[in-house]
Design a protein around this motif. Structure first.
Motif, short mmCIF file in Angstrom:
data_model
loop_
_atom_site.label_atom_id
_atom_site.label_comp_id
_atom_site.label_asym_id
_atom_site.label_seq_id
_atom_site.Cartn_x
_atom_site.Cartn_y
_atom_site.Cartn_z
N LEU A 12 2.44 -9.24 3.61
CA LEU A 12 3.46 -10.06 3.21
C LEU A 12 4.77 -9.21 2.68
O LEU A 12 5.89 -9.17 3.04
N ARG A 13 4.22 -8.19 1.97
CA ARG A 13 5.15 -7.43 1.26
C ARG A 13 5.88 -6.60 2.23
O ARG A 13 7.17 -6.28 2.22
N GLN A 14 5.30 -6.13 3.36
CA GLN A 14 5.96 -5.32 4.29
C GLN A 14 6.76 -6.13 5.19
O GLN A 14 7.89 -5.82 5.60
N GLU A 15 6.25 -7.24 5.60
CA GLU A 15 6.98 -8.37 6.43
C GLU A 15 8.44 -8.71 5.84
O GLU A 15 9.44 -8.77 6.48
N GLU A 16 8.45 -9.03 4.62
CA GLU A 16 9.63 -9.73 3.86
C GLU A 16 10.51 -8.67 3.15
O GLU A 16 11.73 -9.09 2.62
N ALA A 17 10.33 -7.28 3.21
CA ALA A 17 11.09 -6.45 2.45
C ALA A 17 12.38 -6.67 3.18
O ALA A 17 13.52 -6.28 2.39
N ALA A 18 12.51 -6.76 4.41
CA ALA A 18 13.94 -6.74 5.04
C ALA A 18 14.66 -7.88 4.40
O ALA A 18 15.98 -7.87 4.40
N HIS A 19 13.86 -8.97 3.91
CA HIS A 19 14.82 -10.19 3.48
C HIS A 19 14.79 -10.22 1.99
O HIS A 19 15.29 -11.25 1.49
N GLY A 20 14.51 -9.07 1.38
CA GLY A 20 14.56 -9.02 -0.11
C GLY A 20 13.77 -9.74 -1.04
O GLY A 20 13.74 -9.95 -2.04
N VAL A 21 12.81 -10.04 -0.27
CA VAL A 21 11.60 -10.84 -1.22
C VAL A 21 10.60 -9.62 -1.78
O VAL A 21 10.05 -8.99 -0.87
N ARG A 22 10.11 -9.87 -2.71
CA ARG A 22 9.31 -8.81 -3.45
C ARG A 22 7.93 -9.65 -3.54
O ARG A 22 7.73 -10.76 -3.82
N VAL A 23 6.79 -8.68 -3.59
CA VAL A 23 5.56 -9.31 -3.60
C VAL A 23 4.67 -8.54 -4.42
O VAL A 23 4.62 -7.31 -4.22
N THR A 24 4.11 -9.30 -5.31
CA THR A 24 3.10 -8.68 -6.46
C THR A 24 1.83 -9.15 -6.48
O THR A 24 1.76 -10.37 -6.47
N THR A 25 0.74 -8.40 -6.60
CA THR A 25 -0.58 -8.84 -6.74
C THR A 25 -1.10 -8.39 -8.24
O THR A 25 -0.89 -7.32 -8.81
N VAL A 26 -1.53 -9.51 -8.85
CA VAL A 26 -1.80 -9.33 -10.23
C VAL A 26 -3.46 -9.55 -10.30
O VAL A 26 -4.10 -10.46 -9.76
N TYR A 27 -4.21 -8.36 -10.65
CA TYR A 27 -5.87 -8.26 -10.75
C TYR A 27 -6.11 -8.43 -12.33
O TYR A 27 -6.30 -7.38 -12.76
N PRO A 28 -6.54 -9.53 -12.52
CA PRO A 28 -6.85 -9.68 -13.98
C PRO A 28 -8.61 -9.55 -14.22
O PRO A 28 -9.30 -9.79 -13.21
N GLY A 29 -8.94 -8.81 -15.25
CA GLY A 29 -10.29 -8.92 -15.43
C GLY A 29 -10.80 -10.25 -15.82
O GLY A 29 -9.94 -11.02 -15.86
N ARG A 30 -12.05 -10.17 -16.38
CA ARG A 30 -12.46 -11.66 -16.88
C ARG A 30 -11.63 -12.32 -17.84
O ARG A 30 -11.31 -11.60 -18.82
N THR A 31 -10.84 -13.47 -17.75
CA THR A 31 -9.96 -13.96 -18.69
C THR A 31 -10.63 -15.42 -18.99
O THR A 31 -11.27 -15.98 -18.39
N ALA A 32 -10.23 -15.57 -20.34
CA ALA A 32 -10.78 -16.87 -21.17
C ALA A 32 -9.98 -18.04 -20.53
O ALA A 32 -9.16 -18.44 -21.09
N THR A 33 -10.67 -18.44 -19.43
CA THR A 33 -9.93 -19.61 -18.71
C THR A 33 -10.97 -20.69 -18.54
O THR A 33 -12.34 -20.48 -18.53
N PRO A 34 -10.97 -22.22 -18.16
CA PRO A 34 -11.85 -23.07 -17.75
C PRO A 34 -12.66 -22.37 -16.72
O PRO A 34 -14.00 -22.61 -16.68
N MET A 35 -12.19 -21.80 -15.67
CA MET A 35 -12.86 -21.22 -14.41
C MET A 35 -13.99 -20.06 -15.01
O MET A 35 -15.04 -20.06 -14.79
N GLN A 36 -13.50 -19.58 -16.18
CA GLN A 36 -14.45 -18.44 -16.56
C GLN A 36 -15.62 -19.14 -17.30
O GLN A 36 -16.90 -18.61 -17.17
N GLU A 37 -15.17 -20.17 -17.91
CA GLU A 37 -16.45 -21.14 -18.75
C GLU A 37 -17.44 -21.51 -17.64
O GLU A 37 -18.64 -21.53 -17.59
N GLN A 38 -16.61 -21.93 -16.41
CA GLN A 38 -17.65 -22.27 -15.44
C GLN A 38 -18.57 -21.25 -14.79
O GLN A 38 -19.66 -21.38 -14.52
N VAL A 39 -17.95 -20.04 -14.62
CA VAL A 39 -18.63 -19.06 -14.13
C VAL A 39 -19.69 -18.89 -15.24
O VAL A 39 -21.00 -18.49 -14.76
#
Length: 235
Positions: A160-187
């Motif tokens: 998506l980042r490469q496809e949309e660069a011409a349209h001025g749309v930026r794309v960021t991916t954030v990779y968090p380590g284990r985070t204190a969320t309800p999902m983490q409690e479930q894990v």
């Protein structure tokens, strides 16, 4: 509080808790406009109470086809994909349903929601942020299905980042380590371990990285950022 002409509009998934909730809270408190996705009408009412003034849309990410009917024609400066599901287990034990549910919510839904939002994002020269996971960089035993969905999400973002660069749309991916969320409690429950939320990265910390990507001046982009536990985290 921002002046009306400086306010931006952000679509956030997963705002009911965890990282999505932390992101939505920051954006609301500084005066931006929110569009929040809820899986049903009851959840939409809860989000409207928690985030006064937010616009809520009802669509279940597990029902990918339902996303095509969403009305995202208004101003839209960003989409933050923060919702997700997880079910651990070895490949030899995971059912097709377990694979399907994680692929639907974690990969196919973000792809479809982004597709629907692209006209508005292009008009605003906006930003898409995918909240991924350390599992999107490395697959460990018992994490195959979840990691597959997150590896796929990484590929989606990179293309998506490469496809949309011409349209001025930026794309960021954030990779968090284990985070204190309800999902983490479930894990932890699935792993059979005690859960101590103080041992992990806090949702507000990851939210700060997401908001930084949203606020970056237009002359630059952050393709990828990893948020790892610091000295204060004991996990």
């Amino acid at each position: 509080m921002k002046a009306a002409e400086d306010r931006r509009t952000h679509l956030v998934t997963g705002a009911g808790s965890g990282i999505g909730g932390a992101v939505a809270r920051v954006l609301l408190e500084r005066g931006d406009e929110l569009v929040l996705l809820a899986r049903d009408a009851s959840r939409a009412e809860d989000l409207a109470t928690d985030f006064p003034g937010a616009r809520t849309l009802v669509a279940d990410l597990a029902d990918v086809a339902s996303l095509a009917t969403l009305d995202l024609t208004g101003p839209l400066d960003s989409v933050v994909h923060a919702a997700g599901v997880v079910e651990l287990g070895p490949v030899g034990h995971l059912s097709a349903g377990a694979w399907r549910s994680q692929l639907d919510v974690n990969l196919l839904a973000p792809a479809e929601l982004t597709r629907v939002a692209l006209p508005a994002l292009r008009a605003a020269r906006g930003t898409v942020v995918f909240v991924n996971s350390g599992a999107g960089l490395r697959a460990n035993p018992d994490w195959a299905a979840y990691a597959a969905s997150k590896f796929g999400l990484r590929a989606l973002a990179d293309a998506l980042r490469q496809e949309e660069a011409a349209h001025g749309v930026r794309v960021t991916t954030v990779y968090p380590g284990r985070t204190a969320t309800p999902m983490q409690e479930q894990v932890h429950a699935q792993e059979g371990r005690d859960y101590d939320p103080s041992a992990w990265i806090q949702p507000a910390t990851v939210a700060a990285a997401v908001v930084h990507a949203l606020d970056l001046p237009a002359d630059a982009t952050i393709p990828d950022v990893t948020v790892s536990p610091g000295p204060a985290a004991s996990g």
